[in-house]
Design a protein around this motif. Structure first.
Motif, PDB file in Angstrom:
ATOM      1  N   PRO A  39      -7.792  -1.995   0.928  1.00 11.01           N
ATOM      2  CA  PRO A  39      -8.111  -3.320   0.383  1.00 11.01           C
ATOM      3  C   PRO A  39      -6.911  -4.247   0.263  1.00 11.01           C
ATOM      4  N   ARG A  40      -5.754  -3.707  -0.097  1.00 10.78           N
ATOM      5  CA  ARG A  40      -4.576  -4.564  -0.237  1.00 10.78           C
ATOM      6  C   ARG A  40      -4.188  -5.192   1.098  1.00 10.78           C
ATOM      7  N   LEU A  41      -4.303  -4.455   2.195  1.00 13.18           N
ATOM      8  CA  LEU A  41      -4.006  -5.024   3.506  1.00 13.18           C
ATOM      9  C   LEU A  41      -5.002  -6.122   3.829  1.00 13.18           C
ATOM     10  N   ALA A  42      -6.289  -5.874   3.574  1.00 15.24           N
ATOM     11  CA  ALA A  42      -7.316  -6.895   3.823  1.00 15.24           C
ATOM     12  C   ALA A  42      -7.089  -8.119   2.942  1.00 15.24           C
ATOM     13  N   GLU A  43      -6.655  -7.900   1.720  1.00 13.20           N
ATOM     14  CA  GLU A  43      -6.360  -9.006   0.812  1.00 13.20           C
ATOM     15  C   GLU A  43      -5.263  -9.899   1.387  1.00 13.20           C
ATOM     16  N   CYS A  44      -4.206  -9.275   1.891  1.00 13.45           N
ATOM     17  CA  CYS A  44      -3.099 -10.047   2.469  1.00 13.45           C
ATOM     18  C   CYS A  44      -3.550 -10.802   3.719  1.00 13.45           C
ATOM     19  N   VAL A  49       0.867  -1.181   0.000  1.00 16.38           N
ATOM     20  CA  VAL A  49       0.000   0.000   0.000  1.00 16.38           C
ATOM     21  C   VAL A  49       0.907   1.236   0.000  1.00 16.38           C
ATOM     22  N   PRO A  50       0.735   2.177  -0.924  1.00 23.03           N
ATOM     23  CA  PRO A  50       1.640   3.330  -0.994  1.00 23.03           C
ATOM     24  C   PRO A  50       1.324   4.389   0.059  1.00 23.03           C
ATOM     25  N   GLN A  51       1.210   3.970   1.295  1.00 28.06           N
ATOM     26  CA  GLN A  51       0.780   4.847   2.391  1.00 28.06           C
ATOM     27  C   GLN A  51       1.235   4.271   3.723  1.00 28.06           C
ATOM     28  N   ILE A  52       1.692   5.147   4.606  1.00 29.65           N
ATOM     29  CA  ILE A  52       2.006   4.740   5.972  1.00 29.65           C
ATOM     30  C   ILE A  52       0.693   4.688   6.743  1.00 29.65           C
ATOM     31  N   ARG A  53       0.257   3.483   7.081  1.00 30.74           N
ATOM     32  CA  ARG A  53      -1.031   3.336   7.760  1.00 30.74           C
ATOM     33  C   ARG A  53      -0.993   2.095   8.653  1.00 30.74           C
ATOM     34  N   PRO A  54      -0.430   2.206   9.848  1.00 27.89           N
ATOM     35  CA  PRO A  54      -0.397   1.055  10.764  1.00 27.89           C
ATOM     36  C   PRO A  54      -1.778   0.778  11.320  1.00 27.89           C
ATOM     37  N   ARG A  55      -2.123  -0.500  11.431  1.00 28.77           N
ATOM     38  CA  ARG A  55      -3.423  -0.888  11.971  1.00 28.77           C
ATOM     39  C   ARG A  55      -3.246  -1.989  13.000  1.00 28.77           C
ATOM     40  N   ALA A  56      -4.028  -1.925  14.066  1.00 29.03           N
ATOM     41  CA  ALA A  56      -4.067  -3.002  15.058  1.00 29.03           C
ATOM     42  C   ALA A  56      -5.041  -4.053  14.548  1.00 29.03           C
ATOM     43  N   ILE A  57      -4.557  -5.265  14.344  1.00 31.07           N
ATOM     44  CA  ILE A  57      -5.375  -6.340  13.798  1.00 31.07           C
ATOM     45  C   ILE A  57      -5.553  -7.432  14.853  1.00 31.07           C
ATOM     46  N   PHE A  58      -6.785  -7.575  15.317  1.00 35.30           N
ATOM     47  CA  PHE A  58      -7.136  -8.647  16.248  1.00 35.30           C
ATOM     48  C   PHE A  58      -7.625  -9.835  15.425  1.00 35.30           C
ATOM     49  N   ILE A  59      -7.096 -11.021  15.697  1.00 37.12           N
ATOM     50  CA  ILE A  59      -7.595 -12.244  15.077  1.00 37.12           C
ATOM     51  C   ILE A  59      -7.888 -13.238  16.189  1.00 37.12           C
ATOM     52  N   ALA A  60      -9.058 -13.878  16.108  1.00 39.10           N
ATOM     53  CA  ALA A  60      -9.445 -14.866  17.115  1.00 39.10           C
ATOM     54  C   ALA A  60     -10.137 -16.034  16.418  1.00 39.10           C
ATOM     55  N   GLN A  83      -5.088   4.381  -0.902  1.00 36.94           N
ATOM     56  CA  GLN A  83      -5.679   3.355  -0.049  1.00 36.94           C
ATOM     57  C   GLN A  83      -5.686   1.992  -0.737  1.00 36.94           C
ATOM     58  N   SER A  84      -5.301   1.957  -2.017  1.00 36.22           N
ATOM     59  CA  SER A  84      -5.225   0.750  -2.857  1.00 36.22           C
ATOM     60  C   SER A  84      -6.573   0.319  -3.415  1.00 36.22           C
ATOM     61  N   PHE A  85      -7.564   1.218  -3.469  1.00 35.04           N
ATOM     62  CA  PHE A  85      -8.820   0.919  -4.140  1.00 35.04           C
ATOM     63  C   PHE A  85      -8.610   0.934  -5.656  1.00 35.04           C
ATOM     64  N   PRO A  86      -9.214   0.006  -6.380  1.00 36.36           N
ATOM     65  CA  PRO A  86      -9.146   0.055  -7.842  1.00 36.36           C
ATOM     66  C   PRO A  86      -9.999   1.207  -8.365  1.00 36.36           C
ATOM     67  N   ASP A  87      -9.674   1.693  -9.558  1.00 37.07           N
ATOM     68  CA  ASP A  87     -10.440   2.794 -10.137  1.00 37.07           C
ATOM     69  C   ASP A  87     -11.879   2.408 -10.429  1.00 37.07           C
ATOM     70  N   SER A  88     -12.149   1.115 -10.530  1.00 37.03           N
ATOM     71  CA  SER A  88     -13.518   0.648 -10.780  1.00 37.03           C
ATOM     72  C   SER A  88     -14.407   0.778  -9.543  1.00 37.03           C
ATOM     73  N   PHE A  89     -13.814   1.022  -8.391  1.00 36.97           N
ATOM     74  CA  PHE A  89     -14.551   1.187  -7.141  1.00 36.97           C
ATOM     75  C   PHE A  89     -14.973   2.652  -7.045  1.00 36.97           C
ATOM     76  N   ILE A  90     -16.257   2.906  -7.206  1.00 33.82           N
ATOM     77  CA  ILE A  90     -16.773   4.272  -7.228  1.00 33.82           C
ATOM     78  C   ILE A  90     -17.482   4.596  -5.914  1.00 33.82           C
ATOM     79  N   PHE A  91     -17.225   5.792  -5.411  1.00 36.91           N
ATOM     80  CA  PHE A  91     -17.796   6.234  -4.133  1.00 36.91           C
ATOM     81  C   PHE A  91     -19.002   7.127  -4.383  1.00 36.91           C
TER      82      PHE A  91
END
Length: 399
Positions: free
Chosen positions: A358-363, A214-225, A333-341
């Motif tokens: 989306p790229r982080l969620a994909e990984c 992702v071309p952005q500095i964006r740290p996220r806390a990810i909880f997995i259970a 944010q790594s959204f494709p151009d086909s994703f319209i808001f």
């Protein structure tokens, strides 16, 4: 004729008004390291997803607090099936419905969401995964951190829905600041809530979005259970800090000053006088002394700073004398151009700034696939043979 963005830096004269600041990377490195070493839980494991493929099985998921659909988009990219979503914002829900028309949407307060009744409407498909990001306004270090903000307790509604649906795995994301709120008591409460509903194997790790392309500095806390007494797989970082994608890699081909409303390439209009003021702002500097986090010029040649909407006060383009557009934000944010808001430009920016990349969620999805596949095949006992990185090696790679 439209002028395209040049990749060459501006002249030295353009940024002589203010002293240029040094770029800051790895804002949560200390906390990130602690979660991998001294605070490491016995369940977290890092999976190499470099050569990972999509699963032959069909995994259904529900996205709570889905917003515009960043998490959903990422999981769809690894062929997960979005069964339902929950969102209180009409405009964000409209965006989600536009981009995921086959998913069932609940527009309203999650406190009023009856998951069993809702799933009966879609013929009770098995739900393998529940994901989501409860609102983080009370947690974020970007604004006032209010430990008593009622929105901080919305994760309890997330827990309630999980307890009703009983998926194999759960992924909950938030800002890293959630881990230090009330001296760690919020984090402890989240762990206890998961354990109380039978998800005793719970982990939390800070993932840096830039480490996954992702071309952005964006740290996220990810909880997995999970409720099957298994490990919680996280995707192994793919890039070292010196390999992070620069901002230019995402936005260099968009027109400089010609909007494209069809793909949300729009930005706040500036008067000539305002643009002259913007011209004097150096990389890392802000147009205003009292709103230092808004109208801040991006660093050229580096990943984007963490993007946010700031009521129209988005970051300034690294080279041009305007703020970045909604589509530039979406690409960062790594959204494709086909994703319209849906909605106005400002509403689009708000949705994008609050989204999961989306790229982080994909990984994250790729990391889950080996475990979900093993459960589907009844081979959970073989999971310990999946290649993983040692905690020492991983800690060194992350820093």
């Amino acid at each position: 004729m439209d002028i395209q963005l040049s990749l060459f830096p501006p002249t030295e004269k353009q940024f002589t008004a203010k002293k240029q600041k040094k770029v800051k990377l790895g804002r949560y490195e200390r906390l990130q390291r602690e979660l991998l070493t001294t605070q490491r839980d016995p369940y977290q494991v890092f999976i190499d997803i470099e050569n990972q493929t999509v699963s032959p099985f069909n995994y259904n998921f529900i996205d709570l607090f889905c917003g515009a659909g960043g998490f959903t988009q990422g999981l769809v990219q690894v062929k997960f099936n979005p069964v339902a979503s929950v969102e209180i914002s009409p405009i964000a829900s409209a965006t989600h419905q536009r981009n995921f028309p086959n998913s069932h949407h609940f527009l309203g307060d999650i406190c009023e969401f009856n998951s069993i009744e809702w799933l009966e409407k879609v013929n009770l498909p098995p739900i393998h995964l529940v994901v989501g990001g409860p609102p983080c306004q009370g947690f974020s270090v970007a604004g006032k951190r209010n430990p008593d903000d009622p929105r901080n307790n919305l994760f309890k509604e997330f827990i309630r829905v999980v307890s009703e649906i009983r998926p194999w795995y759960v992924v909950m994301e938030n800002v890293p600041g959630i881990l230090t709120m009330k001296d760690g008591k919020i984090k402890q409460a989240i762990f206890e809530q998961f354990e109380s509903i039978g998800y005793s194997n719970i982990s939390v790790v800070i993932l840096e979005s830039a480490a996954y392309g992702v071309p952005q500095i964006r740290p996220r806390a990810i909880f997995i259970a999970n409720r099957l007494e298994l490990q919680n797989p996280y995707p192994k970082p793919q890039l070292q800090p010196e390999q992070y994608q620069p901002i230019e890699s995402a936005i260099c081909d968009l027109p400089e000053y010609t909007p494209i409303p069809e793909i949300n390439h729009e930005w706040t209009r500036h008067s000539p006088e305002y643009m002259q003021r913007i011209e004097q702002v150096p990389p890392g500097g802000s147009l205003y002394e009292t709103y230092l986090d808004a109208f801040k010029r991006q660093y050229p040649g580096k990943p984007s700073m963490t993007i946010k909407e700031n009521h129209g006060g988005t970051h300034i383009h690294p080279y041009l004398n305007r703020v970045i557009s909604a589509r530039e934000m979406a690409r960062l944010q790594s959204f494709p151009d086909s994703f319209i808001f849906e909605g106005t430009m400002k509403k689009a920016m708000w949705q994008i700034g609050n989204a999961v990349p989306p790229r982080l969620a994909e990984c994250i999805g790729y990391g889950l696939i080996p475990y979900l596949d093993s459960i589907s095949l009844g081979k959970e006992k073989e999971l310990s043979t999946i290649p993983k990185t040692s905690e020492i090696q991983l800690a060194l790679e992350l820093h």
